[in-house]
Scaffold this active site. Structure first.
Site, PDB file in Angstrom:
ATOM      1  N   GLU A  25     -28.205  37.349  61.590  1.00  0.00           N
ATOM      2  CA  GLU A  25     -26.925  37.619  62.251  1.00  0.00           C
ATOM      3  C   GLU A  25     -26.700  39.124  62.416  1.00  0.00           C
ATOM      4  OE1 GLU A  25     -23.850  34.164  61.136  1.00  0.00           O
ATOM      5  OE2 GLU A  25     -24.937  34.938  59.388  1.00  0.00           O
ATOM      6  N   GLU A  74     -28.496  27.988  56.675  1.00  0.00           N
ATOM      7  CA  GLU A  74     -27.233  27.666  56.003  1.00  0.00           C
ATOM      8  C   GLU A  74     -26.956  26.165  55.919  1.00  0.00           C
ATOM      9  OE1 GLU A  74     -26.602  31.798  57.840  1.00  0.00           O
ATOM     10  OE2 GLU A  74     -27.581  29.926  58.413  1.00  0.00           O
ATOM     11  N   GLY A 102     -27.575  35.601  57.276  1.00  0.00           N
ATOM     12  CA  GLY A 102     -26.851  36.823  57.582  1.00  0.00           C
ATOM     13  C   GLY A 102     -27.751  37.956  58.027  1.00  0.00           C
TER      14      GLY A 102
END
Length: 260
Positions: free
Chosen positions: A113, A133, A110
């Site tokens: 991201e 992930e 994240g």
């Protein structure tokens, strides 16, 4: 706004720093995501801020989603969690200001991201990026499967996500995942320098950003219609008239814009 994300100003005119500040290496938990969304909403209304630097501090940008959030998730809970992350990061992407991530240390999952939701990514020589992930039996759920392929191409995006491996600065730069690499101690200052240049640009900066974002997923014909309207909108700004007049009076590149 909470304590985990702050809007800091005063370092450079027209520039704000969106500072991630959690003592546990900036994990993206529920509280931090709420603070981030609130801060972005505030920034979106601020006409005095024309560029934003997203920074996690000198050591770590973000280790990604708080793993505790994944324990025992049901399918419906996972869907809502992904939607929440995507709402926050899309809000970052749609900010009217020019956005730059200054990445020191880890930007994983994240965290990476979030960095991809900004327009430019400046990273340190000691930075580590990646999408781990898959090693948890999951996939990126905050835009990684979509933004990464748009940045580096679908084949490279698949390889990085399928493997979950680390991406080091030299490779990140060569594949277009990041914009530039600097010594670790210089990353934030370089981001501020870049942001300051954009902050002193014309009002057309936010217009062209919006046009690019809106036009990108459209057919060429529809995207050109977006450009026509954006071009016309420039002439509702003071800066377009200032820029044209300055060209005739002083030559190119000498206009002093107001941001209006």
């Amino acid at each position: 706004m909470g304590d985990l994300v702050r809007i800091e100003t005063g370092t450079a005119e027209g520039v704000a720093t969106l500072r991630l500040d959690s003592p546990k290496r900036n994990p993206l938990g529920a509280d931090m995501m709420a603070d981030l969304h609130q801060a972005v909403e505030e920034l979106s209304e601020r006409t005095d801020i024309r560029a934003v630097v997203v920074w996690g501090g000198p050591r770590v940008f973000s280790l990604g989603a708080d793993i505790d959030l994944l324990k025992g998730l049901s399918v419906d809970e996972a869907r809502e969690q992904s939607r929440g992350f995507n709402r926050a990061f899309r809000a970052v992407e749609l900010l009217p200001q020019i956005t730059i991530s200054a990445v020191n240390g880890y930007a994983l999952g994240g965290g990476c991201e979030l960095a991809m939701a900004t327009e430019f990514r400046l990273i340190g020589q000691g930075a580590v990026l990646g999408f781990p992930e898959i090693k948890l039996g999951t996939i990126p759920g905050a835009g990684g499967t979509q933004r990464l392929s748009r940045l580096v191409g679908i084949t490279k995006a698949k390889e990085l996500i399928y493997s979950g491996r680390n991406v080091w600065p030299e490779e990140a730069l060569s594949i277009g995942l990041v914009s530039a690499v600097f010594p670790d101690d210089d990353v934030y200052d370089e981001a501020l320098k870049l942001a300051t240049g954009y902050a002193h640009g014309p009002a057309a900066m936010s217009i062209v950003k919006k046009a690019i974002l809106e036009g990108y997923p459209l057919s060429l014909d529809d995207a050109l219609d977006v450009e026509v309207e954006a071009f016309a909108a420039c002439f509702a700004t003071e800066d377009a008239h200032i820029g044209v007049a300055s060209y005739f009076d002083k030559g190119p590149g000498k206009a002093q814009f107001t941001g209006r």
